[in-house]
Structure formats: C-alpha cells, structure tokens
Write an enzyme that holds these catalytic residues in place. Structure first.
Site, PDB file in Angstrom:
ATOM      1  N   TRP A   1      35.428  13.858  -1.862  1.00 21.09           N
ATOM      2  CA  TRP A   1      36.222  15.083  -1.918  1.00 21.09           C
ATOM      3  C   TRP A   1      35.765  15.994  -3.049  1.00 21.09           C
ATOM      4  O   TRP A   1      35.653  17.208  -2.873  1.00 21.09           O
ATOM      5  CB  TRP A   1      37.714  14.781  -2.032  1.00 21.09           C
ATOM      6  CG  TRP A   1      38.257  14.142  -0.791  1.00 21.09           C
ATOM      7  CD1 TRP A   1      38.795  12.892  -0.682  1.00 21.09           C
ATOM      8  CD2 TRP A   1      38.278  14.701   0.536  1.00 21.09           C
ATOM      9  NE1 TRP A   1      39.159  12.645   0.619  1.00 21.09           N
ATOM     10  CE2 TRP A   1      38.851  13.734   1.387  1.00 21.09           C
ATOM     11  CE3 TRP A   1      37.865  15.913   1.095  1.00 21.09           C
ATOM     12  CZ2 TRP A   1      39.032  13.950   2.758  1.00 21.09           C
ATOM     13  CZ3 TRP A   1      38.048  16.123   2.453  1.00 21.09           C
ATOM     14  CH2 TRP A   1      38.618  15.155   3.262  1.00 21.09           C
TER      15      TRP A   1
ATOM     16  N   ASP B   1      42.519  18.715  -7.555  1.00 18.52           N
ATOM     17  CA  ASP B   1      42.800  18.447  -6.148  1.00 18.52           C
ATOM     18  C   ASP B   1      43.621  17.164  -6.090  1.00 18.52           C
ATOM     19  O   ASP B   1      43.105  16.076  -6.325  1.00 18.52           O
ATOM     20  CB  ASP B   1      41.478  18.282  -5.389  1.00 18.52           C
ATOM     21  CG  ASP B   1      41.695  17.895  -3.926  1.00 18.52           C
ATOM     22  OD1 ASP B   1      42.849  17.755  -3.497  1.00 18.52           O
ATOM     23  OD2 ASP B   1      40.666  17.729  -3.214  1.00 18.52           O
TER      24      ASP B   1
ATOM     25  N   LYS C   1      48.809  13.796   3.394  1.00 21.64           N
ATOM     26  CA  LYS C   1      48.726  12.428   2.874  1.00 21.64           C
ATOM     27  C   LYS C   1      50.083  11.981   2.314  1.00 21.64           C
ATOM     28  O   LYS C   1      50.587  10.939   2.667  1.00 21.64           O
ATOM     29  CB  LYS C   1      47.665  12.328   1.779  1.00 21.64           C
ATOM     30  CG  LYS C   1      46.315  12.947   2.136  1.00 21.64           C
ATOM     31  CD  LYS C   1      45.431  11.983   2.863  1.00 21.64           C
ATOM     32  CE  LYS C   1      44.099  12.577   3.337  1.00 21.64           C
ATOM     33  NZ  LYS C   1      43.429  13.530   2.491  1.00 21.64           N
TER      34      LYS C   1
HETATM   35  C1  LIG Z   1      42.420  14.674   2.612  1.00 21.11           C
HETATM   36  C2  LIG Z   1      41.889  15.359   1.428  1.00 21.11           C
HETATM   37  C3  LIG Z   1      41.358  16.672   1.482  1.00 21.11           C
HETATM   38  C4  LIG Z   1      41.171  17.421   2.779  1.00 21.11           C
HETATM   39  O1  LIG Z   1      42.239  18.043   3.211  1.00 21.11           O
HETATM   40  P1  LIG Z   1      42.221  18.922   4.567  1.00 21.11           P
HETATM   41  O2  LIG Z   1      43.643  19.288   4.639  1.00 21.11           O
HETATM   42  O3  LIG Z   1      41.744  18.063   5.686  1.00 21.11           O
HETATM   43  O4  LIG Z   1      41.348  20.085   4.331  1.00 21.11           O
HETATM   44  C5  LIG Z   1      40.911  17.245   0.317  1.00 21.11           C
HETATM   45  N1  LIG Z   1      40.969  16.596  -0.847  1.00 21.11           N
HETATM   46  C6  LIG Z   1      41.456  15.339  -0.938  1.00 21.11           C
HETATM   47  C7  LIG Z   1      41.488  14.658  -2.259  1.00 21.11           C
HETATM   48  C8  LIG Z   1      41.934  14.675   0.180  1.00 21.11           C
HETATM   49  O5  LIG Z   1      42.414  13.427   0.083  1.00 21.11           O
END
Ligand SMILES: *Cc1c(COP(=O)(O)O)cnc(C)c1O
Length: 351
Positions: free
Chosen positions: A90, A163, A187
């Site tokens: 990521w 993030d 998530k």
């Molecule tokens: C799942 C995830 C993403 C991606 O998110 P999308 O909504 O599919 O764009 C980005 N960063 C992290 C840390 C994630 O776990």
C-alpha cells in the site's frame, strides 16, 4: 466482516427506515432525515477518535486509493518533494501515485534481519525538514506489518500523512500528531465506496486549480461533504458501526480485544516449528495475521479443511503466498480462538 448487530439493524430498517416507508438509500441526501444521520456519524467519529476542533472530517468518494491522488493535489505543488516510508504494497502504491503529481522521495524501506521484516528506526531515515509532507501506512494488509509509533516531525512543519485504511478505529490515536489521516471504509468502518479523511484545517485551501472538485478538501469541507451526492448508504452504515463501537466501550476496549485476538494467533504460530510468521514482533499486525506453513505442500489441504470448519478467506495475498487471517474490529475473539484451535489440530494430524 461487519458486526452482526449492525447488519441486522440495517436489514430490519432496509425497506422502512425511521418509519418513513422508504429505504435510507432512497431518500435525498439533502433532506433532514439523512442530514441528521450524516451529522450524527461525524459527531460519533469525533468522539471515538477524540478529534480536536481544528480538524475537519470529510466523507468522500474514491476509497483509499482516491486519497493517494487527493493528498498530493491538495497539499503539494509539482516541484515539492513528498517523502515516503515504504513498508509494503500500500505504501509503495501511494508513492507511485504521488509521482504523477509531485516529486517523491523514499526515506526508508522495510529491511530483513534473520528472516524477520522490520521497519528501520527513524534515526536511520533520510527525512528532510525542509521538504514536503511525509506519508506512511500504519498497517500493511498484504505483509501483515503494523507501525504503532508515530514518526516525529522535528520542526513540526512537515505534515505527517497516514493511510489508516486497515487499522483506523482499532485503537485510540493522538490526532494532533498528524496533518492528515485517511481511510477507505471497507476494512474497519463499513461498506466500500466511502473514505474518511481527517485533515488539520491549516492544510485546507492550498489545492491546485486542476484538483477534481470531488477531491478538493476545501470544497468538501465547505459543503459538509455534500458537494455532490455522497455514498449515502455507506455513510449511514458507517454511522451504525460508530454507534456499535461506542456500545463496545470505545477504542480502549476494542484495542484490548484486538490485542487478545492477535496474541491468540501469534502464540499458536510461535508454538512450534510447524508454522512461521516473518515479521519482527514489534511490527506484527493486529489486524492481518500472516503466516506460512513450513511445509508449503500442505497449503491447499490446510485451506480446504479450514473451510470445512467454517474458517474462510485465509489464503494469503498472491504477492506473498502463505496464509492471512484478517481480524478486523468486527471479528469476535471466538473467531481467533477457533482458528488457533484448528491450527493446533491440523498440526497434530499433519506435523
Ligand atoms: C485496502 C487498502 C487501500 C485501498 O483502498 P481502496 O478503497 O480499495 O482504494 C489503501 N490503503 C490501505 C492501507 C488498505 O488497506
């Protein structure tokens, strides 16, 4: 997974929400009933995360990856230097996306020592205080790496951007440490389609003129995240999840439960030489527990028998192989115990 209680509530009110004879999906986002839901969700999120008044909360489209673009568009210029810690899939994706908009620099990457992955201490990074924002990912789902400490910004001038898509609301945070935190909802918050952004107000208003309106923090802040139609159902469901979290006792309570769940699994992995996890203890994720079977020829048997025991979605990401147990907030402790028991039994039969 989402909390069962929340799913049941959503099911009960699906076709007749608040006695209005319609679904929350069918009402106008500008009408009073939805505005109340939207405002209550923000209030509850602010309370859970203890978000100070000098931060705005935005409910946006575009998931986690949308913010990979929105962040550089809102807080950097093409010649600035965004600084990135790379700990997995990521954070490298975020850095690659940022390259489209600004110069980037990787200040450090995860390393391996005796077969264990670790994050170099901040003293070893080449972070420059006169450069642009610093970006990192607090939890890497693919590798199962989580960073519990907050990088320092020595001068206080570098906004720390995190993030938190995969561990937001899993434990208390000190929001003041950050310039921006963002998270795709799917998530730990609710259904996909929504991303939550918490941004310090002094970072709002420097967006580039070409920033798409829907990604413009200033426009979204000024319009209560309703510049265009927001993902209303996801927002409503996120609100139910925030309420559920409050009923669980808030983030201290959920953090202690998350620690118990992950310890249950890591203890089983470490119990013998049958399983292995390749992350240094300090960086082991409490959300995504990755592990390998030393004898990889047993992988498909493991997955097959796990599934027969109701334990599903355990296959590791194709980039790293092995197994991965994602145990987000809504996974009960019993789920982790059931997996640990299964692992023990599988080892007894096949070890
Ligand atoms: C799942 C995830 C993403 C991606 O998110 P999308 O909504 O599919 O764009 C980005 N960063 C992290 C840390 C994630 O776990």
């Amino acid at each position: 997974m989402l909390p069962k209680e929340v799913m049941q509530q959503a099911q009960e009110e699906l076709v007749n929400w608040q006695g209005l004879g319609t679904s929350v999906m069918e009402v106008s986002h500008r009408g009073k009933p939805f505005i109340e839901v939207a405002e209550q969700a923000e209030t509850d999120l602010r309370e859970l995360l203890n978000i100070p008044h000098n931060y705005s909360v935005l409910f946006m489209h575009g998931g986690g990856r949308g913010q990979f673009s929105a962040v550089p568009l809102n807080i950097s210029q093409p010649n600035d230097l965004s600084q990135h810690l790379v700990t997995g899939q990521w954070s490298i994706s975020a850095e690659q996306e940022a390259q489209k908009y600004t110069r980037t620099k990787i200040v450090a990457k995860t390393q391996q020592h005796n077969g264990k992955i670790y994050v170099p201490k901040q003293d070893e990074w080449s972070i420059s205080e006169n450069a642009g924002y610093f970006h990192y990912c607090t939890n890497e789902t693919v590798e199962g790496i989580e960073i519990d400490w907050v990088p320092r910004s020595d001068s206080g001038n570098i906004p720390i951007v995190a993030d938190m898509s995969s561990n937001i609301l899993s434990k208390p945070l000190n929001i003041d440490d950050y310039g921006i935190i963002y998270a795709g909802a799917q998530k730990n918050i609710g259904p996909s389609g929504l991303s939550v952004v918490v941004v310090r107000n002094d970072l709002i208003g420097s967006q580039r003129k070409e920033t798409p309106a829907i990604f413009d923090y200033q426009l979204q802040a000024e319009s209560g995240s309703m510049y265009n139609t927001p993902p209303t159902f996801s927002w409503y469901l996120a609100g139910l999840v925030f309420r559920w979290l409050k009923r669980q006792g808030g983030l201290d309570a959920i953090a202690s439960l998350n620690a118990q769940k992950s310890e249950t699994l890591y203890k089983q992995i470490d119990a013998s030489g049958f399983y292995r996890n390749n992350v240094e203890d300090e960086y082991r994720s409490k959300m995504n527990v990755t592990f390998q079977l030393i004898d990889e020829t047993l992988n498909s048997l493991f997955l097959e028998q796990a599934s027969e025991n109701g334990l599903v979605a355990l296959k590791g990401h194709r980039a790293v192989g092995g197994m991965r147990a994602s145990i987000y907030n809504a996974m009960p402790l019993e789920g982790a115990i059931a997996l640990a028991d299964f692992m023990k039994e599988f080892e007894r039969k096949n070890g």
